[in-house]
Enzyme design. Structure first.
Site, mmCIF file in Angstrom:
data_model
loop_
_atom_site.group_PDB
_atom_site.id
_atom_site.type_symbol
_atom_site.label_atom_id
_atom_site.label_comp_id
_atom_site.label_asym_id
_atom_site.label_seq_id
_atom_site.Cartn_x
_atom_site.Cartn_y
_atom_site.Cartn_z
ATOM 1 N N HIS A 64 0.821 -1.206 0.000
ATOM 2 C CA HIS A 64 0.000 0.000 0.000
ATOM 3 C C HIS A 64 0.863 1.266 0.000
ATOM 4 C CE1 HIS A 64 -4.096 1.570 1.600
ATOM 5 N NE2 HIS A 64 -3.454 2.548 1.003
ATOM 6 N N ARG A 68 2.044 8.646 -6.282
ATOM 7 C CA ARG A 68 1.571 9.958 -6.772
ATOM 8 C C ARG A 68 1.863 10.252 -8.243
ATOM 9 N NH1 ARG A 68 -1.722 9.985 -2.736
ATOM 10 N NH2 ARG A 68 -1.096 11.019 -0.832
ATOM 11 N N ASN A 98 -4.901 5.843 -6.896
ATOM 12 C CA ASN A 98 -5.583 7.149 -6.799
ATOM 13 C C ASN A 98 -4.680 8.277 -7.272
ATOM 14 O OD1 ASN A 98 -3.921 6.963 -4.507
ATOM 15 N ND2 ASN A 98 -5.319 8.137 -3.213
ATOM 16 N N ASP A 155 -8.928 2.729 -3.382
ATOM 17 C CA ASP A 155 -8.385 3.306 -2.142
ATOM 18 C C ASP A 155 -8.339 4.829 -2.164
ATOM 19 O OD1 ASP A 155 -7.065 3.163 0.484
ATOM 20 O OD2 ASP A 155 -5.394 4.039 -0.612
ATOM 21 N N ASN A 281 -6.574 8.880 7.017
ATOM 22 C CA ASN A 281 -7.788 8.074 6.830
ATOM 23 C C ASN A 281 -7.428 6.609 6.686
ATOM 24 O OD1 ASN A 281 -9.712 9.999 6.945
ATOM 25 N ND2 ASN A 281 -10.049 10.156 4.746
ATOM 26 N N ASP A 308 0.683 2.449 3.829
ATOM 27 C CA ASP A 308 -0.183 3.554 3.394
ATOM 28 C C ASP A 308 0.644 4.841 3.277
ATOM 29 O OD1 ASP A 308 -2.304 4.971 2.464
ATOM 30 O OD2 ASP A 308 -3.470 4.923 4.313
HETATM 31 O O1 DOR Z 1 -4.804 9.079 4.754
HETATM 32 C C1 DOR Z 1 -4.957 8.628 3.635
HETATM 33 N N1 DOR Z 1 -4.331 9.176 2.576
HETATM 34 N N2 DOR Z 1 -5.780 7.602 3.448
HETATM 35 C C2 DOR Z 1 -6.116 7.169 2.215
HETATM 36 O O2 DOR Z 1 -6.859 6.232 2.115
HETATM 37 C C3 DOR Z 1 -5.600 7.869 1.015
HETATM 38 C C4 DOR Z 1 -4.328 8.531 1.312
HETATM 39 C C5 DOR Z 1 -3.885 9.484 0.251
HETATM 40 O O3 DOR Z 1 -3.941 9.131 -0.937
HETATM 41 O O4 DOR Z 1 -3.407 10.568 0.590
#
Ligand code: DOR
Length: 441
Positions: A64, A68, A98, A155, A281, A308
């Site tokens: 995960h 970017r 994402n 995600d 998140n 993450d």
């Molecule tokens: O805190 C988070 N940031 N949770 C996510 O699920 C996405 C991530 C992000 O892409 O910045």
């Protein structure tokens, strides 16, 4: 693929993998482990990597990571993110979709995979479940799977519509791929900036209740049962989420789960000063949740610790809590933070071998990057296996200086913290890409 480099001997360490722990030197030739035994003779011209006081493990695998690229290269790119990963001991990361545009088509996936060819770790790609991650139409999952994509996720957002998720799971089952769910019911989470509880009330900050996550975990367990599709639960943050996943596993459902180093470490108490560095998140939860996540790791209910890694540029994270984006860096600190949370006392008391399982070979299997799925990650460290290795010093004390991170962003919640444990060398396909704590390119 980079060309196979020369001969390397990893000398004086303790080899750790899914088959056990033993003192051994490791000979690497042409990108492959050639021999594993004590007192190996060093062939002429070989590069010697000192592993005294170190563990020699299959490289870490992150399920995960937000790299970017394309679209937010001011925060991170494949090159900088993969360098951060290699410095953290990782030999593979799964890049989250994402991006902008999102990885919801073969062309964007191909672009990111091509960028990954030159990276300091293997870059696997997760595809979006739905077009534009908008939650309505399914992305061309078969086309993406044909490129080797094994994990699909929207995600950053959960798939809100149960009917869409059901259909996605039916497709996923047919394709033999896994759906990663970001469990968050928008109707409960929207507008929240931290965990909903006594602290958020006192601070006057709108909260995100535990139930926002737990409702979707419950729903997706039901959908996994209904469809036979595989669900991987991303970044679980609550005790009840984990209890539900444990029960689903006991029932024999095809579910797996990850937790993050930050959810294993911090609580909502960190938000007391309205510091957006700790906005993430799902949000940081309570002491009870942290304890339950640690216990779930120790009990074998959790399959992976995933970072993450979510870089955001300083100007974004320096904003007031309500305006700052959620997310924190993770790749360079995950090993030490996870050892602190889960390892021998004062952590959860797990053996270091079992902590490494959560950081390497178990996530490799979830991502389909292990040998059983035709991949080259997660070991074991044995002759004939790809030489993707991490040589880590579990006792090395260091201080996190955000300015010295390889990531293009600085948003680490461990800024100024003293951590213990760090990768000394990282070997990718036989090439020492990190040597003595320094990236080689
Ligand atoms: O805190 C988070 N940031 N949770 C996510 O699920 C996405 C991530 C992000 O892409 O910045």
């Amino acid at each position: 693929m980079t060309s196979a480099p020369g001969t390397v001997v990893v000398r004086g360490g303790t080899v750790v993998d899914a088959t056990g722990t033993r003192r051994a030197d490791v000979l690497v030739a042409d990108g492959v482990v050639a021999a594993v035994k004590e007192g190996l003779e060093v062939p002429a011209g070989a590069t010697v990597l000192d592993a005294a006081d170190c563990l020699v493990s299959p490289g870490l695998v992150d399920l995960h990571a937000h790299l970017r690229q394309p679209g937010a290269e001011e925060a991170e790119c494949v090159e900088t993110g993969s360098r951060a990963a290699a410095l953290g001991g990782y030999t593979a990361v799964v890049a989250m979709p994402n991006t902008d545009p999102p990885i919801d088509s073969a062309s964007v996936a191909t672009e990111v995979l091509a960028l990954g060819e030159a990276a300091l770790c293997r870059v696997a790609v997760a595809g979006a479940i739905t077009v534009g991650r908008a939650g309505t139409r399914l992305a061309p999952m078969a086309e993406l799977a044909a490129l080797g994509v094994r994990l699909f996720t929207d995600d950053g957002a959960g798939v809100q519509d149960a009917g869409v998720m059901r259909r996605a799971l039916e497709y996923a089952r047919g394709l033999g791929v896994t759906l990663g769910q970001h469990c968050e019911v928008d109707a409960l989470a929207a507008g929240g900036h931290m965990h909903e509880g006594a602290r958020s009330s006192r601070l006057g900050v709108p909260g995100i209740p535990a139930e926002a996550e737990e409702l979707m975990v419950a729903r997706d367990i039901a959908l996994a049962r209904m469809t036979g599709g595989r669900v991987h639960f991303l970044h679980l943050s609550t005790a009840r989420s984990l209890a539900m996943v444990a029960a689903a596993k006991a029932e024999g459902l095809a579910v797996t789960a990850e937790v993050t180093p930050h959810h294993l470490t911090f609580t909502d108490e960190r938000l007391t000063g309205y510091d957006a560095l700790f906005k993430v998140n799902p949000p940081l939860r309570t002491d009870e949740d942290v304890a339950a996540l640690r216990a779930g790791c120790a009990a074998g209910q959790v399959d992976a610790v995933a970072t993450d890694h979510a870089p955001h540029p300083p100007e974004a994270k320096d904003a007031p809590l309500a305006e700052a984006p959620p997310g924190m860096l993770g790749l360079e600190t995950a090993l030490a933070a996870t050892l602190a949370a889960l390892g021998p006392a004062p952590g959860a008391g797990m053996r270091i071998e079992d902590v490494l399982a959560l950081l390497s070979w178990r996530p490799a299997a979830v991502a389909g990057l292990d040998a059983a799925h035709g991949g080259d990650q997660g070991g074991p460290v044995a002759p004939g296996m790809a030489a993707n290795l991490c040589v880590l010093d579990p006792a090395l004390a260091w201080e996190v200086d955000p300015a010295r991170l390889a990531s293009r962003s600085r948003n680490t919640p461990w800024a100024g913290s003293k951590l213990t444990g760090r990768a000394r060398h990282t070997i990718l396909r036989g090439e020492p890409v990190v040597f003595d704590g320094a990236a080689q390119r």
